[in-house]
Design a protein around this motif. Structure first.
Motif, PDB file in Angstrom:
ATOM      1  N   TYR A 131       0.801  -1.264   0.008  1.00 45.50           N
ATOM      2  CA  TYR A 131       0.019   0.131  -0.034  1.00 45.50           C
ATOM      3  C   TYR A 131       0.722   1.105  -0.038  1.00 45.50           C
ATOM      4  CZ  TYR A 131      -3.247  -3.735   1.542  1.00 45.50           C
ATOM      5  OH  TYR A 131      -4.173  -4.502   1.509  1.00 45.50           O
ATOM      6  N   GLY A 132       1.951   1.213  -0.353  1.00 43.36           N
ATOM      7  CA  GLY A 132       2.978   2.402  -0.616  1.00 43.36           C
ATOM      8  C   GLY A 132       3.442   3.035   0.828  1.00 43.36           C
ATOM      9  N   MET A 133       3.045   2.256   1.994  1.00 41.49           N
ATOM     10  CA  MET A 133       3.618   2.818   3.284  1.00 41.49           C
ATOM     11  C   MET A 133       3.856   1.841   4.510  1.00 41.49           C
ATOM     12  SD  MET A 133      -0.299   4.291   4.191  1.00 41.49           S
ATOM     13  CE  MET A 133       0.203   5.211   5.656  1.00 41.49           C
ATOM     14  N   TYR A 134       2.975   0.649   4.443  1.00 39.32           N
ATOM     15  CA  TYR A 134       3.561  -0.324   5.171  1.00 39.32           C
ATOM     16  C   TYR A 134       4.443  -1.501   5.062  1.00 39.32           C
ATOM     17  CZ  TYR A 134      -0.999   1.667   7.042  1.00 39.32           C
ATOM     18  OH  TYR A 134      -1.942   2.611   7.233  1.00 39.32           O
ATOM     19  N   GLY A 145      13.310 -19.503  -2.788  1.00 40.08           N
ATOM     20  CA  GLY A 145      11.911 -18.888  -2.862  1.00 40.08           C
ATOM     21  C   GLY A 145      11.088 -19.137  -1.970  1.00 40.08           C
ATOM     22  N   ALA A 146      11.443 -19.821  -0.770  1.00 38.09           N
ATOM     23  CA  ALA A 146      10.656 -19.966   0.317  1.00 38.09           C
ATOM     24  C   ALA A 146      10.979 -19.165   1.495  1.00 38.09           C
ATOM     25  CB  ALA A 146      10.702 -21.352   0.784  1.00 38.09           C
ATOM     26  N   CYS A 147       9.745 -18.824   2.145  1.00 37.39           N
ATOM     27  CA  CYS A 147      10.165 -17.981   3.469  1.00 37.39           C
ATOM     28  C   CYS A 147       9.079 -18.149   4.423  1.00 37.39           C
ATOM     29  CB  CYS A 147      10.190 -16.377   2.840  1.00 37.39           C
ATOM     30  SG  CYS A 147       8.705 -15.841   2.341  1.00 37.39           S
ATOM     31  N   VAL A 148       9.281 -17.513   5.519  1.00 35.16           N
ATOM     32  CA  VAL A 148       8.009 -17.367   6.407  1.00 35.16           C
ATOM     33  C   VAL A 148       7.773 -15.761   6.956  1.00 35.16           C
ATOM     34  CG1 VAL A 148       7.549 -18.172   8.864  1.00 35.16           C
ATOM     35  CG2 VAL A 148       8.871 -19.795   7.374  1.00 35.16           C
ATOM     36  N   LEU A 149       6.508 -15.694   6.710  1.00 36.98           N
ATOM     37  CA  LEU A 149       6.042 -14.479   7.143  1.00 36.98           C
ATOM     38  C   LEU A 149       5.838 -14.172   8.722  1.00 36.98           C
ATOM     39  CD1 LEU A 149       4.814 -11.464   6.413  1.00 36.98           C
ATOM     40  CD2 LEU A 149       2.536 -12.512   6.236  1.00 36.98           C
ATOM     41  N   LEU A 169       3.365   6.334  13.219  1.00 38.61           N
ATOM     42  CA  LEU A 169       3.414   5.753  11.935  1.00 38.61           C
ATOM     43  C   LEU A 169       2.039   5.486  11.246  1.00 38.61           C
ATOM     44  CD1 LEU A 169       6.619   3.485  11.767  1.00 38.61           C
ATOM     45  CD2 LEU A 169       6.455   5.899  10.941  1.00 38.61           C
ATOM     46  N   ARG A 170       1.179   5.087  12.382  1.00 33.87           N
ATOM     47  CA  ARG A 170      -0.025   4.627  11.847  1.00 33.87           C
ATOM     48  C   ARG A 170      -1.114   5.767  11.304  1.00 33.87           C
ATOM     49  NH1 ARG A 170      -4.791   4.105  15.965  1.00 33.87           N
ATOM     50  NH2 ARG A 170      -4.118   5.579  17.896  1.00 33.87           N
ATOM     51  N   LYS A 171      -1.731   5.239  10.263  1.00 37.79           N
ATOM     52  CA  LYS A 171      -2.841   6.178   9.786  1.00 37.79           C
ATOM     53  C   LYS A 171      -3.901   6.802  11.128  1.00 37.79           C
ATOM     54  CE  LYS A 171      -5.816   6.921   5.829  1.00 37.79           C
ATOM     55  NZ  LYS A 171      -6.384   5.946   4.439  1.00 37.79           N
ATOM     56  N   GLY A 172      -4.091   7.943  11.063  1.00 40.18           N
ATOM     57  CA  GLY A 172      -4.912   8.692  11.967  1.00 40.18           C
ATOM     58  C   GLY A 172      -4.356   8.703  13.315  1.00 40.18           C
ATOM     59  N   PRO A 187       1.037  -8.331  10.681  1.00 43.71           N
ATOM     60  CA  PRO A 187       2.330  -8.161  10.221  1.00 43.71           C
ATOM     61  C   PRO A 187       2.979  -6.659   9.921  1.00 43.71           C
ATOM     62  CG  PRO A 187       0.934  -8.846   8.314  1.00 43.71           C
ATOM     63  CD  PRO A 187       0.134  -8.761   9.575  1.00 43.71           C
ATOM     64  N   SER A 188       1.933  -5.608   9.471  1.00 44.94           N
ATOM     65  CA  SER A 188       2.597  -4.324   9.347  1.00 44.94           C
ATOM     66  C   SER A 188       2.468  -3.490  10.718  1.00 44.94           C
ATOM     67  CB  SER A 188       1.578  -3.760   8.337  1.00 44.94           C
ATOM     68  OG  SER A 188       1.960  -4.023   7.052  1.00 44.94           O
ATOM     69  N   LYS A 189       1.695  -4.199  11.536  1.00 42.86           N
ATOM     70  CA  LYS A 189       1.841  -3.500  12.729  1.00 42.86           C
ATOM     71  C   LYS A 189       2.882  -3.837  13.530  1.00 42.86           C
ATOM     72  CE  LYS A 189      -3.287  -3.680  13.446  1.00 42.86           C
ATOM     73  NZ  LYS A 189      -4.514  -4.154  14.163  1.00 42.86           N
ATOM     74  N   LEU A 190       3.301  -5.117  13.624  1.00 46.59           N
ATOM     75  CA  LEU A 190       4.616  -5.317  14.146  1.00 46.59           C
ATOM     76  C   LEU A 190       5.614  -4.845  13.776  1.00 46.59           C
ATOM     77  CD1 LEU A 190       6.682  -7.831  13.063  1.00 46.59           C
ATOM     78  CD2 LEU A 190       4.489  -9.195  13.285  1.00 46.59           C
ATOM     79  N   CYS A 191       5.882  -4.438  12.384  1.00 52.47           N
ATOM     80  CA  CYS A 191       6.915  -3.928  11.864  1.00 52.47           C
ATOM     81  C   CYS A 191       7.026  -2.316  12.307  1.00 52.47           C
ATOM     82  CB  CYS A 191       6.874  -3.988  10.130  1.00 52.47           C
ATOM     83  SG  CYS A 191       7.313  -5.388   9.473  1.00 52.47           S
ATOM     84  N   GLN A 192       5.896  -1.718  12.325  1.00 49.63           N
ATOM     85  CA  GLN A 192       5.930  -0.467  12.989  1.00 49.63           C
ATOM     86  C   GLN A 192       6.344  -0.323  14.414  1.00 49.63           C
ATOM     87  OE1 GLN A 192       1.777   0.932  12.548  1.00 49.63           O
ATOM     88  NE2 GLN A 192       2.068   1.899  10.285  1.00 49.63           N
ATOM     89  N   ALA A 193       5.709  -1.508  15.198  1.00 50.23           N
ATOM     90  CA  ALA A 193       6.334  -1.425  16.623  1.00 50.23           C
ATOM     91  C   ALA A 193       7.583  -1.677  16.892  1.00 50.23           C
ATOM     92  CB  ALA A 193       5.445  -2.466  17.115  1.00 50.23           C
ATOM     93  N   MET A 194       8.173  -2.559  15.911  1.00 53.21           N
ATOM     94  CA  MET A 194       9.588  -2.769  16.208  1.00 53.21           C
ATOM     95  C   MET A 194      10.412  -1.934  15.377  1.00 53.21           C
ATOM     96  SD  MET A 194       9.439  -5.473  18.449  1.00 53.21           S
ATOM     97  CE  MET A 194      10.818  -6.553  18.228  1.00 53.21           C
TER      98      MET A 194
END
Length: 273
Positions: A131-134, A145-149, A169-172, A187-194
C-alpha cells in the motif's frame, strides 16, 4: 672517657633512627580491598553485544512449514539506535513454499530485485512494502524462494516505545491510545512497533546487531498450534485454502482467529501438503 662514651651513644641513636625509617609507620594507610564491597562488573567478563540465547543459522535452515511452526514461542528482539531493546514473542506465522506456491512472491520461480531475499541463505530477511506505506517482514527458509512471514507478536519489553512508534506511523495518529494487544497483532503492525523498514531487507537475522531471534525462555511450555488458511490471498486459487498459517491457540495477540480450524482435529497435521 665520658666524651667518648657520649659520642658512641649518639652514633647508636642516629643508626636506630635510620633503620626505623625503612619500616612502615603505624600511622600510614595500608593498601587493601576497597571499603565498599558491593558487586563489581568487570569489563573483561561482560559485553553488551553478547546474546547467549540468540538463535544461529542452523535454526533457520529447515523447510518453510517446520520453520513457521518453530518460530512460535521464540522471541524477536530489536535494538534501537539509542540502545533501547524491544521484545516480542512470536505467536503467528505464515509459510510460503516457493515457486510452486501461487501465493508466494516467488511463484513460478521468478526472481526480481524486490524478492531477492527469498532466494538468499536461510535466515535472510525479506522486507517488502504494501500500500505504498506499510512493511511486512519475512525470513527465508531452506528451499529457493521459500520463506516465513511473521504475522503477530506478544509484546514483552519496550511497550511504551512500541506504542509511540505505532502512534507516529499509523494512519489517523491523532486517535485513541493503542491497547497492548493492538501493538503487534498483524504483520505491518509489528513492523511499525519494532521499527522495521525496507532498510532491513536482506539482512541476516542470525548475525545482525540491530535485530535477532532468541530462544524461548527455559521452562516455557510447548504451545498448542493451530493450522489455518493464510490471510489476504484470495486470488491464489486452491493455495488460498491450504493450512499454511500457524498460530498459538488461545493467544489474545493473534491477528485473526479461525474457529473452524481450531475445531478440526487434523489442524496440526502436515499430511495435507
Amino acid at each position: 672517657m665520658g666524651q667518648k662514651k657520649q659520642r658512641l651513644l649518639e652514633a647508636r641513636r642516629r643508626q636506630s633512627l635510620t633503620d626505623g625509617a625503612q619500616m612502615p609507620s603505624t600511622m600510614e594507610p595500608c593498601l587493601g580491598p576497597p571499603a565498599t564491597l558491593g558487586p563489581q562488573r568487570s569489563i573483561y567478563f561482560s559485553s553488551p553485544k553478547s546474546h547467549s540465547a540468540q538463535l544461529g543459522s542452523e535454526f533457520f535452515d529447515q523447510p518453510a512449514v517446520p520453520l513457521a511452526r518453530a518460530f512460535l514461542g521464540q522471541v524477536l528482539v530489536r535494538r534501537l539506535d539509542d540502545g533501547t531493546e524491544l521484545r516480542g514473542r512470536i505467536v503467528e506465522t505464515e509459510a510460503y513454499l516457493g515457486p510452486e506456491d501461487a501465493a508466494a512472491h516467488s511463484r513460478g520461480g521468478r526472481q526480481t530485485p524486490r524478492n531477492r531475499g527469498m532466494f538468499m541463505k536461510p535466515g535472510t530477511l525479506y522486507v517488502y512494502i504494501i500500500y505504498g506505506m506499510y512493511f511486512c517482514m519475512n525470513v527465508s527458509s531452506r528451499g529457493d524462494g521459500a520463506c516465513v512471514l511473521l504475522r503477530a507478536l506478544e509484546p514483552l519489553g519496550g511497550l511504551e516505545t512500541m506504542r509511540q512508534l505505532r502512534s507516529t506511523l499509523r494512519k489517523g495518529a491523532a486517535g485513541r491510545a493503542l491497547r497492548d494487544r493492538e501493538l503487534c497483532s498483524g504483520p505491518s503492525k509489528l513492523c511499525q512497533a519494532m521499527a522495521i523498514d525496507k532498510s532491513f531487507d536482506q539482512r541476516d537475522l542470525a548475525k545482525d546487531e540491530a535485530v535477532w531471534l532468541e530462544r524461548s525462555p527455559p521452562g516455557s511450555r510447548e504451545p498448542a498450534v493451530v493450522a489455518a488458511a493464510r490471510v489476504g490471498i484470495g486470488q491464489a486459487g486452491e493455495w488460498a485454502q491450504k493450512p499454511l498459517r500457524f498460530y498459538v491457540q488461545g493467544s489474545p495477540w493473534v491477528s485473526v482467529v479461525d474457529r473452524a480450524a481450531e475445531q478440526n482435529s487434523q489442524a496440526c497435521s502436515d499430511k495435507a501438503f
